[in-house]
Design an enzyme around this catalytic site. Structure first.
Site, short mmCIF file in Angstrom:
data_model
loop_
_atom_site.label_atom_id
_atom_site.label_comp_id
_atom_site.label_asym_id
_atom_site.label_seq_id
_atom_site.Cartn_x
_atom_site.Cartn_y
_atom_site.Cartn_z
N LYS A 76 0.87 -1.24 0.00
CA LYS A 76 0.12 0.04 -0.01
C LYS A 76 0.91 1.29 -0.08
O LYS A 76 2.27 1.24 0.35
CB LYS A 76 -0.81 -0.05 1.28
CG LYS A 76 -0.16 -0.02 2.58
CD LYS A 76 -0.98 -0.29 3.92
CE LYS A 76 -0.37 -0.04 5.12
NZ LYS A 76 -1.02 -0.58 6.35
N ARG A 109 -10.52 0.05 14.87
CA ARG A 109 -10.27 1.05 13.58
C ARG A 109 -11.19 0.35 12.46
O ARG A 109 -12.55 0.37 12.64
CB ARG A 109 -8.74 0.89 13.30
CG ARG A 109 -8.24 2.26 12.49
CD ARG A 109 -6.90 2.07 12.37
NE ARG A 109 -6.42 0.73 11.19
CZ ARG A 109 -5.08 0.65 11.03
NH1 ARG A 109 -4.30 1.57 11.40
NH2 ARG A 109 -4.91 -0.43 9.81
N HIS A 125 -6.28 -6.95 12.62
CA HIS A 125 -4.92 -6.42 12.72
C HIS A 125 -4.83 -5.99 14.21
O HIS A 125 -5.58 -5.79 14.99
CB HIS A 125 -5.22 -5.25 11.81
CG HIS A 125 -3.94 -4.32 11.46
ND1 HIS A 125 -2.80 -5.23 11.23
CD2 HIS A 125 -3.81 -2.96 11.45
CE1 HIS A 125 -1.92 -4.26 10.96
NE2 HIS A 125 -2.35 -3.04 10.95
N ARG A 167 1.07 -10.66 7.11
CA ARG A 167 1.17 -9.47 6.33
C ARG A 167 2.08 -8.63 6.76
O ARG A 167 2.08 -7.98 7.63
CB ARG A 167 -0.48 -8.76 6.70
CG ARG A 167 -1.73 -9.52 6.16
CD ARG A 167 -2.70 -8.69 6.36
NE ARG A 167 -2.84 -7.74 7.59
CZ ARG A 167 -3.30 -8.47 8.61
NH1 ARG A 167 -3.67 -9.73 8.63
NH2 ARG A 167 -3.27 -7.68 9.83
N TYR A 210 17.61 30.34 7.44
CA TYR A 210 16.52 31.06 7.93
C TYR A 210 16.54 31.09 9.31
O TYR A 210 16.63 30.00 9.99
CB TYR A 210 15.12 30.45 7.68
CG TYR A 210 14.49 30.64 6.13
CD1 TYR A 210 14.85 31.81 5.38
CD2 TYR A 210 14.30 29.46 5.51
CE1 TYR A 210 14.54 31.99 4.21
CE2 TYR A 210 13.86 29.48 4.10
CZ TYR A 210 13.83 30.76 3.58
OH TYR A 210 13.49 30.71 2.07
N CYS A 238 15.28 24.04 4.69
CA CYS A 238 14.20 24.60 4.00
C CYS A 238 13.32 23.70 3.14
O CYS A 238 13.33 22.57 3.33
CB CYS A 238 15.03 25.66 3.06
SG CYS A 238 16.33 26.55 4.06
N MET A 239 12.44 24.59 2.23
CA MET A 239 11.47 23.72 1.30
C MET A 239 12.32 22.88 0.32
O MET A 239 12.01 21.73 0.16
CB MET A 239 10.44 24.70 0.75
CG MET A 239 9.53 23.86 0.01
SD MET A 239 8.28 25.20 -0.90
CE MET A 239 7.46 25.62 0.38
N ASP A 240 13.24 23.37 -0.29
CA ASP A 240 13.97 22.86 -1.35
C ASP A 240 15.57 22.52 -0.83
O ASP A 240 16.06 21.71 -1.78
CB ASP A 240 14.12 23.73 -2.42
CG ASP A 240 12.80 24.54 -2.58
OD1 ASP A 240 11.64 24.04 -2.53
OD2 ASP A 240 12.89 25.79 -2.39
#
Ligand SMILES: *Cc1c(COP(=O)(O)O)cnc(C)c1O
Length: 387
Positions: A41, A139, A171, A227, A268, A315-317
């Site tokens: 999954k 669940r 599960h 599983r 930053y 940072c983001m990148d």
């Protein structure tokens, strides 16, 4: 070592070692003493569902498991014909294409059963079902209150030949605490439900309980099949490692190297300040690619076999590494952010521990600019399986 047969590599790469996947499937099979369903999954926990499925099946896994019908259909579209079950549905899930594609459906309610029967009639085929029983996780799965209704409806549907009941499953809530008594309670509840089905003449062919943790540590809970998810990807959810090999290595090309002077704040907020004149390396990997921002100032990477600290905010990148004063790192070198840990490098499990999460979240969260590449390592580096 990863067999590296391409000259140009993406700036940020998640390398997936399919030999490690195969090795890990064998470890799970030996420890559990049962058939192995490889859980693929969430795009194979971020490793690529189809290549992982192929490698796991070739290594002896008998079944595949996914959450949604859409995930199962994608595997069928890629030509995967192995037994394949999907267990998480919504009131709008269209079961007809799943029945048509020979996908086993695990049902958790009489509503789902009715909708599968309708879909099977529409398609003109017999649906192969599992029943997912909530034995204590609270669940997904049919709860104790609705169980008698669903049980009787299953018996009727089997008698009508509108379905085949292949499996009963539950599960575990505390599988990662192998000795917790709830595990035995849950197993006993499932066994009792199976006996009830048997008394109605509709005993399932296959019974399964265990996730990776139980497959590794509680072979007595293995019924016909386990599983296994995270163990297939190479980490143990328990303190013991069991000789599993993490399959994913995240690496980035050093984009830039530059000198800074003592006292220079970095990234930053200047959360890190160079204590002396030093050299920094820039890596094109950030939180948009799945490197948690919480690891700012708290991670180390390996470049040319040496370990260096990440400094300043992630940072983001991009992120910054302190190379110190005597490093030979140059632009274009490769930094390993996490990997198998075999060479003393960092693992996804260590990242997770640092920020208080689990490595499931780390590996399934690698995204953005990270490009996946599947390789097959030389198996000589694979340690022998401990029984
Ligand atoms: C995800 C999942 C698994 C696999 O769990 P791991 O801890 O990764 O082995 C097994 N069964 C079900 C129902 C799941 O949702």
């Amino acid at each position: 070592m990863i067999v590296d047969d391409i000259a140009e590599r993406p700036a940020l790469e998640a390398t997936i070692d399919l030999a490690a996947i195969a090795h890990n499937v064998e470890v799970v099979a030996r420890r559990s003493g049962a058939a192995v369903m490889a859980v693929v999954k969430a795009d194979g926990y971020g490793h690529g569902a189809t290549p992982v499925a192929r490698a796991a099946l070739a290594a002896g896994a008998t079944d595949l498991g996914v959450a949604t019908v859409a995930e199962a259909l994608a595997l069928r579209a890629d030509g995967i014909t192995a037994p394949l079950v999907a267990w998480l549905h919504t009131p709008t899930t269209d079961f007809a294409p799943a029945v048509d594609a020979g996908i086993e459906l695990a049902v958790s309610s009489t509503r789902q059963l009715d909708r599968v029967i309708t879909a099977a009639a529409h398609v003109g085929e017999t649906a192969v079902l599992s029943v997912k029983i909530d034995t204590g996780l609270a669940r997904n799965g049919v709860g104790p209150q609705e169980w008698p209704d669903l049980r009787d409806a299953l018996a009727k549907a089997v008698a009508d030949e509108s379905i085949v009941l292949r499996a009963a499953m539950c599960h575990l809530a505390r599988g990662d605490e192998p000795e917790h008594p709830l595990n035995d309670v849950q197993a006993a509840r499932l066994d009792e439900c199976v006996r009830e089905l048997d008394r109605l003449g509709v005993a399932p062919q296959v019974v399964h309980i265990s996730n990776s943790a139980a497959a590794l540590a509680r072979p007595d809970l293995s019924r016909d099949l386990v599983r296994a998810g995270i163990a297939v990807y190479g980490t143990s959810p328990l303190p013991e490692g069991y000789g599993l090999i993490p399959a994913m290595t995240l690496s980035a090309e050093v984009s830039m190297v530059k000198k800074v002077s003592a006292g220079q704040g970095v990234s930053y907020g200047h959360t890190w300040t160079a204590p002396h004149d030093t050299t920094l390396a820039l890596l094109p990997a950030g939180y948009a690619d799945g490197v948690p921002r919480l690891l700012s100032n708290r991670l180390r990477v390996q470049i040319n076999g040496r370990s260096y600290p990440g400094v300043g905010r992630i940072c983001m990148d991009q992120m910054v590494i302190d190379l110190g004063t005597d490093s030979d790192v140059t632009e274009g070198d490769r930094a390993v952010l996490f990997g198998s840990g075999a060479d003393g490098g960092t693992t996804a499990k260590e990242w997770a521990a640092t920020i208080g999460t689990i490595d499931y979240e780390i590996v399934s969260g690698i995204r953005g600019r990270a490009q996946r590449r599947h390789v097959t390592s030389a198996v000589s580096g694979v340690p022998e399986v401990r029984r």
